[in-house]
Design a protein around this motif. Structure first.
Motif, mmCIF file in Angstrom:
data_model
loop_
_atom_site.group_PDB
_atom_site.id
_atom_site.type_symbol
_atom_site.label_atom_id
_atom_site.label_comp_id
_atom_site.label_asym_id
_atom_site.label_seq_id
_atom_site.Cartn_x
_atom_site.Cartn_y
_atom_site.Cartn_z
ATOM 1 N N ILE A 134 0.845 -1.205 0.000
ATOM 2 C CA ILE A 134 0.000 0.000 0.000
ATOM 3 C C ILE A 134 0.877 1.251 0.000
ATOM 4 O O ILE A 134 0.607 2.214 -0.716
ATOM 5 C CB ILE A 134 -0.920 -0.011 1.234
ATOM 6 C CG1 ILE A 134 -1.914 -1.155 1.132
ATOM 7 C CG2 ILE A 134 -1.662 1.299 1.355
ATOM 8 C CD1 ILE A 134 -2.745 -1.339 2.365
ATOM 9 N N SER A 137 2.815 1.724 -3.465
ATOM 10 C CA SER A 137 1.999 1.994 -4.641
ATOM 11 C C SER A 137 1.523 3.445 -4.669
ATOM 12 O O SER A 137 1.061 3.921 -5.690
ATOM 13 C CB SER A 137 0.820 1.028 -4.715
ATOM 14 O OG SER A 137 0.061 1.105 -3.545
ATOM 15 N N SER A 138 1.680 4.167 -3.528
ATOM 16 C CA SER A 138 1.315 5.587 -3.536
ATOM 17 C C SER A 138 2.314 6.424 -4.314
ATOM 18 O O SER A 138 2.033 7.569 -4.651
ATOM 19 C CB SER A 138 1.234 6.137 -2.120
ATOM 20 O OG SER A 138 0.696 5.197 -1.261
ATOM 21 N N MET A 167 -7.326 8.417 -7.536
ATOM 22 C CA MET A 167 -6.457 7.339 -7.069
ATOM 23 C C MET A 167 -6.427 7.255 -5.551
ATOM 24 O O MET A 167 -6.465 6.158 -4.993
ATOM 25 C CB MET A 167 -5.046 7.513 -7.630
ATOM 26 C CG MET A 167 -4.944 7.025 -9.057
ATOM 27 S SD MET A 167 -3.466 7.590 -9.857
ATOM 28 C CE MET A 167 -2.342 6.283 -9.470
ATOM 29 N N GLU A 171 -7.753 4.157 -3.345
ATOM 30 C CA GLU A 171 -6.755 3.462 -2.536
ATOM 31 C C GLU A 171 -7.331 3.116 -1.169
ATOM 32 O O GLU A 171 -6.955 2.098 -0.575
ATOM 33 C CB GLU A 171 -5.512 4.325 -2.382
ATOM 34 C CG GLU A 171 -4.347 3.520 -1.858
ATOM 35 C CD GLU A 171 -3.047 4.233 -2.030
ATOM 36 O OE1 GLU A 171 -2.732 4.581 -3.174
ATOM 37 O OE2 GLU A 171 -2.369 4.447 -1.023
ATOM 38 N N SER A 175 -7.157 -0.601 0.179
ATOM 39 C CA SER A 175 -6.452 -1.033 1.396
ATOM 40 C C SER A 175 -7.415 -1.694 2.377
ATOM 41 O O SER A 175 -7.011 -2.597 3.108
ATOM 42 C CB SER A 175 -5.686 0.121 2.039
ATOM 43 O OG SER A 175 -6.441 1.283 2.063
ATOM 44 N N SER A 223 -12.177 -1.369 -7.671
ATOM 45 C CA SER A 223 -11.236 -0.385 -7.126
ATOM 46 C C SER A 223 -9.926 -0.406 -7.887
ATOM 47 O O SER A 223 -9.334 0.646 -8.122
ATOM 48 C CB SER A 223 -10.956 -0.665 -5.655
ATOM 49 O OG SER A 223 -12.128 -0.915 -4.968
ATOM 50 N N GLU A 227 -8.023 2.540 -9.640
ATOM 51 C CA GLU A 227 -6.683 2.853 -9.142
ATOM 52 C C GLU A 227 -5.677 2.856 -10.293
ATOM 53 O O GLU A 227 -4.742 3.636 -10.317
ATOM 54 C CB GLU A 227 -6.301 1.809 -8.090
ATOM 55 C CG GLU A 227 -4.902 1.880 -7.556
ATOM 56 C CD GLU A 227 -4.739 2.938 -6.490
ATOM 57 O OE1 GLU A 227 -5.767 3.437 -6.012
ATOM 58 O OE2 GLU A 227 -3.589 3.259 -6.168
ATOM 59 N N THR A 269 -1.023 -5.437 -10.037
ATOM 60 C CA THR A 269 -2.344 -5.482 -9.412
ATOM 61 C C THR A 269 -3.021 -6.819 -9.651
ATOM 62 O O THR A 269 -3.648 -7.381 -8.752
ATOM 63 C CB THR A 269 -3.224 -4.347 -9.962
ATOM 64 O OG1 THR A 269 -2.469 -3.151 -9.938
ATOM 65 C CG2 THR A 269 -4.462 -4.176 -9.144
ATOM 66 N N ASP B 71 -7.018 6.225 5.465
ATOM 67 C CA ASP B 71 -5.871 5.361 5.201
ATOM 68 C C ASP B 71 -5.098 5.093 6.474
ATOM 69 O O ASP B 71 -4.645 3.976 6.715
ATOM 70 C CB ASP B 71 -4.974 6.004 4.142
ATOM 71 C CG ASP B 71 -4.409 4.966 3.207
ATOM 72 O OD1 ASP B 71 -5.154 4.015 2.883
ATOM 73 O OD2 ASP B 71 -3.238 5.085 2.809
#
Lengths: 370, 126
Positions: A134, A137-138, A167, A171, A175, A223, A227, A269, B71
């Motif tokens: 997670i 991937s940001s 995005m 996300e 997550s 999602s 994304e 993904t 998050d």
């Protein structure tokens, strides 16, 4: 360095070399080459495959001229891009403008590194693999925002903002779905999640968690499509409104890097979807339901299927999911931006929270077995 | 620490690949030299006017804030989720109920935050 990869060349070196680190480095280099080959190598093939799928959906032939069935079309495109001039638009922030294409690529590489491709093929296995995925991937979002801002182009800026909003929104639900899988398998270790699905098809999380698994899988696919910024959710590059979105000003290989990152991200993904829901590198095995007359037959069929190495099963599952993404792109019309945002915040997110709660209750009452 | 070395090598590899690709294009591609018209930002053929760093909707910030909240709360839940099954299996009766209630409370707070944002109209686009 403790690599979770072993292979016969590395073992050979380990046996005959007086230094243990030599074997580690040999193992590491082989693993990196192998993962580059499976992660990056197919990207040109995937671009060709996407064009073929698009053509199939629209009753066309697609690329046919260069090479047999147009197989070499992408090679030509890459060579063309290499010989294009790298233009920096007037007023652009040079440093950020050229830093931006590197970020999404680096992020997707880091995701590839923690995916278990086979029993012994994984570059690194951090204990908390899922949060790590997670986190890295940001980087893609960061690259997009930087690209849009530094281009000094209004289309780029608006496209990047839309893309960033989309995005980060998706996300959250991505997550939360990963959290659901972690809750079910009882481990945030990517390899452990795969190994928790050992057995036959009914042991994959998509089926083993009754109803919840399939709901989580469908939400994951929605999602993930958003994304990845792929159609029907490709708002950031809606041609009619924003020309090409955040990469309007990019030419030559800088543009190619964005394109490559998009396809590597798609591979990563899909690989994650197969790890979380479809048993990862574990072979496909039919269930026998303890029904005596078919136990022998099923066991022999499963034995035959298990001969194929795990890597092939992983690749097959990834290819299946990627083709699914491509069908989505060429089948559904694009929604409006506000519809996309309300889909995430007013439907997917509450649904995810309910899913998590239900998952916890199901586990507590023993309805989802480990 | 050592097991993060391969990850560092992938980080390097990604940066190196992007850098070398752009350098290759710089080296081998034909360049026609700088040109005022060519370097202009593309605005569908119309002459570029003004700066592109314009004001934009405050809504983007709002969604970014919401993202941060959700998050981070999701990240907080990860360790909890990873040990949930063990915690439930190892204990029985009242303790199991308390573990369940803990996770339920956390998810409830997440949900309450969402409802609050919804009621305040933060989720409305435009």
């Amino acid at each position: 360095m403790d690599l979770s990869t072993t292979n016969f060349i590395g073992d050979l070196v380990r046996e005959y070399s007086p230094y243990s680190w030599v074997a580690s480095i040999v193992n590491g280099v082989i693993a990196i080459v192998a993962i580059m080959a499976v992660g990056v190598g197919p990207s040109p093939m995937l671009i060709w495959w996407e064009r073929k799928v698009a053509a199939f959906t629209q009753a066309r032939l697609g690329p046919m001229r260069v090479g047999p069935w147009g197989l070499l079309q992408t090679v030509c495109d890459v060579i063309k891009l290499l010989f294009k001039e790298l233009i920096t638009p007037h007023g652009a922030d040079k440093l950020l403008f050229f830093l931006a294409p590197a970020l999404p690529l680096t992020g997707s590489f880091l995701v590839l590194a923690v995916i278990p491709w086979d029993h012994n093929l994984q570059v690194a296995n951090p204990g908390m693999g899922v949060p790590f995925i997670i986190a890295v991937s940001s980087l893609g979002i960061l690259g997009t925002l930087l690209a849009g801002w530094s281009s000094n182009n209004k289309f780029s800026l608006l496209g990047a903002l839309r893309c960033g909003a989309q995005m980060i929104s998706y996300e959250v639900s991505l997550s939360l779905i990963m959290l659901f899988v972690v809750l079910m398998s009882g481990s945030a270790d990517v390899r452990e999640i795969v190994l928790s699905q050992q057995g036959n098809v009914t042991d994959w999380w998509i089926i083993k968690a009754p109803f919840l698994g399939i709901a989580a899988f469908v939400m994951y696919m929605i999602s993930a499509t958003a994304e990845l910024n792929r159609g029907p959710f490709d708002m950031s590059e809606a041609e009619q409104e924003l020309t090409a979105g955040f990469h309007t000003e990019y030419s030559s290989t800088a543009f190619a890097m964005f394109f490559l990152a998009e396809y590597i991200n798609m591979v990563a993904t899909s690989a994650l979807a197969s790890v979380f829901f479809l048993g990862g590198f574990l072979p496909f095995a039919f269930p026998d339901f303890g029904f005596a007359p078919i136990v022998g037959v099923v066991a022999s069929i499963n034995g035959a299927l298990a001969i194929l190495p795990g890597f092939f099963w992983m690749a097959g599952k990834i290819l299946f999911l990627i083709t699914l993404f491509m069908f989505f792109r060429w089948t559904y019309p694009r929604p409006r931006v506000d519809q996309l945002m309300s889909l995430e915040w007013k439907f997917l997110l509450p649904a995810n929270l309910i899913l998590l709660g239900l998952g916890a209750v199901f586990i507590a009452f023993g309805l989802i077995l480990p | 620490m050592q097991e993060y070395l391969p990850l560092a090598s992938f980080l390097f590899l990604g940066a190196f690949m992007a850098g070398s690709a752009m350098l290759t294009a710089k080296l081998i591609a034909f360049e026609s030299g700088p040109n005022a018209k060519k370097n202009e930002a593309y605005e569908c053929g119309v002459e570029t006017f003004g700066d592109a760093r314009i004001q934009f909707k405050v809504g983007y910030y709002l969604f970014a804030l919401l993202f941060l909240i959700f998050d981070i709360e999701a990240l907080f839940l990860f360790p909890c989720a990873a040990v949930f099954r063990e915690a439930i299996g190892g204990v029985s009766g009242l303790t199991a109920f308390i573990v369940m209630a803990d996770l339920g409370l956390f998810i409830f707070i997440l949900g309450a935050g969402l409802v609050y944002a919804w009621r305040k109209g933060a989720l409305k686009w435009g």
